[in-house]
Write an enzyme that holds these catalytic residues in place. Structure first.
Site, PDB file in Angstrom:
ATOM      1  N   LYS A  39       8.408 -13.910 -15.011  1.00  0.00           N
ATOM      2  CA  LYS A  39       7.863 -12.749 -16.039  1.00  0.00           C
ATOM      3  C   LYS A  39       6.774 -12.972 -16.819  1.00  0.00           C
ATOM      4  CE  LYS A  39       9.592 -10.367 -14.741  1.00  0.00           C
ATOM      5  NZ  LYS A  39      10.473  -9.738 -13.936  1.00  0.00           N
ATOM      6  N   LYS A  45       4.398  -3.825  -6.821  1.00  0.00           N
ATOM      7  CA  LYS A  45       5.791  -3.641  -7.137  1.00  0.00           C
ATOM      8  C   LYS A  45       6.457  -3.784  -6.116  1.00  0.00           C
ATOM      9  CE  LYS A  45       9.174  -2.086 -10.078  1.00  0.00           C
ATOM     10  NZ  LYS A  45       9.571  -3.334 -10.867  1.00  0.00           N
ATOM     11  N   ARG A  55       2.583   0.317  -5.779  1.00  0.00           N
ATOM     12  CA  ARG A  55       2.640  -0.346  -4.227  1.00  0.00           C
ATOM     13  C   ARG A  55       1.162  -1.062  -3.928  1.00  0.00           C
ATOM     14  NH1 ARG A  55       6.910   1.889  -0.746  1.00  0.00           N
ATOM     15  NH2 ARG A  55       5.742   1.137   0.890  1.00  0.00           N
ATOM     16  N   TRP A  76      -3.201  -2.471  -1.355  1.00  0.00           N
ATOM     17  CA  TRP A  76      -2.966  -3.995  -1.882  1.00  0.00           C
ATOM     18  C   TRP A  76      -3.607  -4.782  -0.557  1.00  0.00           C
ATOM     19  CZ3 TRP A  76      -0.163  -8.021  -0.013  1.00  0.00           C
ATOM     20  CH2 TRP A  76       0.085  -9.034  -0.795  1.00  0.00           C
ATOM     21  N   GLU A  91      13.756 -16.876 -14.647  1.00  0.00           N
ATOM     22  CA  GLU A  91      13.235 -15.535 -14.507  1.00  0.00           C
ATOM     23  C   GLU A  91      12.185 -15.499 -15.737  1.00  0.00           C
ATOM     24  OE1 GLU A  91      12.779 -13.208 -12.907  1.00  0.00           O
ATOM     25  OE2 GLU A  91      12.742 -11.541 -14.180  1.00  0.00           O
ATOM     26  N   ASN A 136      -0.117   1.460   5.906  1.00  0.00           N
ATOM     27  CA  ASN A 136       0.594   0.738   5.417  1.00  0.00           C
ATOM     28  C   ASN A 136       1.212  -0.377   6.253  1.00  0.00           C
ATOM     29  OD1 ASN A 136       2.342  -0.738   3.558  1.00  0.00           O
ATOM     30  ND2 ASN A 136       4.057   0.868   3.513  1.00  0.00           N
ATOM     31  N   GLY A 137       1.031  -1.757   6.067  1.00  0.00           N
ATOM     32  CA  GLY A 137       1.769  -2.681   6.796  1.00  0.00           C
ATOM     33  C   GLY A 137       0.547  -3.831   7.271  1.00  0.00           C
ATOM     34  N   HIS A 174      13.032 -36.092 -15.973  1.00  0.00           N
ATOM     35  CA  HIS A 174      12.824 -36.644 -14.817  1.00  0.00           C
ATOM     36  C   HIS A 174      11.390 -36.407 -14.244  1.00  0.00           C
ATOM     37  CE1 HIS A 174      16.917 -38.149 -14.253  1.00  0.00           C
ATOM     38  NE2 HIS A 174      17.204 -37.130 -14.882  1.00  0.00           N
ATOM     39  N   CYS A 203       0.900  -1.202  -0.241  1.00  0.00           N
ATOM     40  CA  CYS A 203       0.065   0.131   0.018  1.00  0.00           C
ATOM     41  C   CYS A 203       1.008   1.258   0.145  1.00  0.00           C
ATOM     42  CB  CYS A 203      -0.788  -0.066   1.102  1.00  0.00           C
ATOM     43  SG  CYS A 203      -1.910  -1.372   1.492  1.00  0.00           S
ATOM     44  N   GLU A 238       3.634 -13.630 -14.338  1.00  0.00           N
ATOM     45  CA  GLU A 238       3.032 -12.481 -13.690  1.00  0.00           C
ATOM     46  C   GLU A 238       2.338 -11.333 -14.575  1.00  0.00           C
ATOM     47  OE1 GLU A 238       7.290 -10.162 -12.885  1.00  0.00           O
ATOM     48  OE2 GLU A 238       5.728  -9.660 -11.372  1.00  0.00           O
TER      49      GLU A 238
HETATM   50  C1  AGP Z   1       9.238  -8.950 -10.405  1.00  0.00           C
HETATM   51  O1  AGP Z   1       8.843  -9.054 -11.708  1.00  0.00           O
HETATM   52  C2  AGP Z   1       8.249  -9.108  -9.342  1.00  0.00           C
HETATM   53  N1  AGP Z   1       7.487  -8.127  -9.429  1.00  0.00           N
HETATM   54  C3  AGP Z   1       8.888  -9.582  -7.927  1.00  0.00           C
HETATM   55  O2  AGP Z   1       8.993 -10.913  -7.844  1.00  0.00           O
HETATM   56  C4  AGP Z   1      10.001  -8.571  -7.359  1.00  0.00           C
HETATM   57  O3  AGP Z   1      11.002  -8.812  -7.972  1.00  0.00           O
HETATM   58  C5  AGP Z   1      10.191  -8.893  -5.639  1.00  0.00           C
HETATM   59  O4  AGP Z   1       8.860  -8.838  -5.268  1.00  0.00           O
HETATM   60  C6  AGP Z   1      11.200  -8.226  -5.066  1.00  0.00           C
HETATM   61  O5  AGP Z   1      11.254  -6.980  -5.214  1.00  0.00           O
HETATM   62  P1  AGP Z   1      12.438  -6.013  -4.962  1.00  0.00           P
HETATM   63  O6  AGP Z   1      13.455  -6.778  -5.923  1.00  0.00           O
HETATM   64  O7  AGP Z   1      12.080  -4.696  -5.180  1.00  0.00           O
HETATM   65  O8  AGP Z   1      12.943  -6.435  -3.539  1.00  0.00           O
END
Ligand code: AGP
Length: 592
Positions: free
Chosen positions: A469, A587, A27, A72, A465, A96-97, A488, A2, A472
């Protein structure tokens, strides 16, 4: 998670708050709300969905003091009722938290006759403040802080104190901006850096009071503290790009690589500090979450290859609870784009408590992680607004490669690797030239239900990775794994509907990875190869090919990621998804 924003001053508070919330939308973006004090009355407006809906609904609001929130969801669905601000008696609160003991406090307050409208922990905190209020809001906040467990940053209005905003922080970030006759508060200074360049980064346990141009700071026992200001980069943050932030940011990779490489190689004192901190330790652990963890996998592969030293890569979320084997001879490299991921921050604190040295590899110079670290390595990738990390990942990989060369004793090899590293920006530009072909492939495979990525060594790190990507931003089921592992078990999932993408940047394992790919073809699956090797492409046995720029086995994985990020982006567009704001994500993950 948030984002919270507060403003007191001569401007229209609604405008400042909406501007800040739009910037902080990374956020969380499932709902947004604000509260403005005008004529001694507090008006609250809440909307589900993006901040744009809230902006429309509040166009006519006036008043010079208010708080806002972009959410969020943690406790309770993303509904209007659960949306912040929450009001209890005289207190209107954004948060936030996570309040971990909210259920116990709620029961206690209910037994006193208090009623709750929402399912949130925040409403419970607001109610607790109101319950503890005896005429001084700061005293109510201080008393509430002693009872609340968990992480929080609060911005609070009290009906008895129009023109003031009360702040309180533990673990979640909270920054105050000081202007001429005005004060700002936000989860991140980017929300107000277009208005002022003077900021106060509040510390855990502090309580603050903002009025028109006046900011007072207290400790948890309400003893006044000296306000220490810092200069932050001013200027308006970047506006909305013509298309999407994700695409814009992938296309900014050459600059991110150039600036990151220059930041390491061009700073002799930084290089000395890198050598000092690594050479006094016997063990290297790399940690992070999500994409940052995947960058650790790449860092491990690059370090082991260049330096021939073993490296452990750990999810920060696991590291913090596993009683890690870390001591005063260990250096922990904490990787985080935002520098505020809760799990990574907790891993850093644990590592420090065990005597380890911590190196922060981050894109945010003033973040929480940098404040705890012994050494900060900045990826100079510039702001990243799309939820999916792209240019920051490439910059992290480049930074690992730079650090490995700084630490290497093999001067002959190092010179050669350094030359290759300096070519990374131009290689990245060449990789971007494949965008048109990648877009066409996304159109071809946009309806696939499952996509698998395979690779070996550093290509395994890329496979993991690439899969993250794709998941998400396109919501397609995907897995990334070591090419040799396919037979396997996972091969059982392969049928005519599957697409398997092999990443092949390493000559010595190319044939082995291709064998795995042909096993897929034999079972009816579609196969794609991502490679710089012309002779492999000439075999002509693939359903699709993405050619990456030829370079050495150390730099090729860094640039091979670019078309794979583009593939995820175009798959997202193909499937009608907003790649910048995928469902359920944010994010910056500042809660556990
Ligand atoms: C990346 O595409 C993601 N949104 C997520 O995995 C992100 O990398 C992860 O939350 C870590 O964030 P940070 O690098 O800000 O610590």
């Amino acid at each position: 998670m948030c984002g919270i924003v507060g403003y007191v001053g001569r401007r229209n508070a609604r405008d400042v708050i909406i501007h800040g919330l739009e910037i902080l939308e990374y956020r969380g973006y499932d709902s947004a709300g604000l509260a403005i004090t005008e004529g001694g009355r507090i008006s609250v407006v809440k909307k589900t969905g993006y901040v744009a809906r809230l902006a429309k609904a509040t166009e006519r609001m006036g008043g010079g003091c208010g708080i806002g929130h972009t959410r969020w969801a943690t406790h309770g669905a993303p509904s209007e009722i659960n949306c912040h601000p929450h009001t209890a008696g005289k207190f209107t609160v954004v948060h936030n938290g996570i309040i971990e003991n909210f259920a116990v406090i709620k029961r206690r307050l209910e037994s006193k006759g208090r009623k709750f409208l929402s399912e949130t922990d925040t409403e419970v905190a607001a109610c607790l403040m109101d319950d503890l209020y005896k005429g001084d809001p700061t005293e109510a906040l201080a008393a509430a802080m002693k009872k609340l467990k968990g992480a929080f940053a609060f911005a609070v209005l009290c009906a008895d104190c129009p023109g003031e905003i009360f702040l309180m922080k533990r673990h979640s970030p909270l920054v105050v901006g000081l202007g001429d006759g005005e004060c700002f508060a936000a989860s991140d200074c980017s929300a107000f850096c277009g208005y002022t360049d003077t900021a106060v980064f509040m510390k855990d346990g502090e309580i603050g009071v903002m009025g028109e141009g006046v900011f007072t700071l207290y400790d948890g026992n309400l003893v006044k503290k000296t306000v220490r200001t810092e200069k932050i980069g001013g200027g308006a943050p970047c506006g909305q790009p013509a298309e999407d932030f994700m695409k814009k940011e992938i296309f900014e990779t050459p600059a991110a690589l150039r600036d990151t490489v220059n930041a390491v190689f061009g700073d002799d004192s930084l290089k000395k500090r890198i050598i000092d901190i690594f050479s006094k330790n016997d063990k290297v652990v790399m940690t992070g979450c999500g994409t940052a963890y995947n960058a650790c996998l790449m860092g491990k592969s690059l370090f082991e290859r260049v330096l021939r030293v073993p490296v452990e890569a750990e999810f920060a979320s696991e590291f913090r609870y596993k009683n890690p084997i870390v001591d005063d001879k260990t250096v922990v490299v904490a990787v985080s784009q935002s520098g505020e991921t809760a799990d990574t921050l907790a891993a850093v604190r644990l590592a420090k408590s065990l005597g380890a040295d911590v190196v922060a590899l981050t894109n945010a110079g003033r973040s929480a992680i940098t404040r705890e670290a012994d050494l900060t390595l900045l990826t100079a990738a510039g702001p990243e607004r799309a939820v999916a990390a792209t240019k920051s990942y490439s910059a992290q990989a480049a930074a690992f490669l730079c650090v490995a060369t700084v630490l290497s004793y093999d001067m002959k090899t190092v010179e050669k690797i350094r030359e290759e590293i300096c070519c990374l920006p131009s290689l990245a530009s060449k990789a971007l030239a494949s965008a048109g072909e990648v877009k066409a492939l996304a159109a071809l495979y946009g309806k696939k239900r499952s996509v698998f990525f395979i690779g070996r060594g550093p290509d395994y790190a890329l496979a993991v990775e690439s899969s993250l990507k794709l998941k998400e931003v396109s919501y397609v089921h995907s897995e990334g794994f070591a090419a040799g592992e396919l037979k396997h078990g996972t091969l059982a999932l392969i049928d005519r509907d599957a697409l398997v993408i092999a990443i092949v940047t390493q000559r010595h394992t190319a044939e082995k990875t291709l064998s795995a790919l042909y096993e897929v073809k034999a079972r009816g699956g579609k196969i794609m190869i991502v490679t710089p090797f012309d002779d492999l492409i000439a075999e002509n046995r693939f359903d699709a090919v993405i050619k990456t720029p030829p370079s050495s086995g150390l730099t090729a994985p860094v640039t091979a990621m670019i078309p794979l990020q583009l593939f995820a982006y175009y798959m997202s567009k193909e499937r009608g998804i907003n790649p910048d704001k995928p469902r359920n994500l944010a994010k910056s993950v500042t809660v556990e």
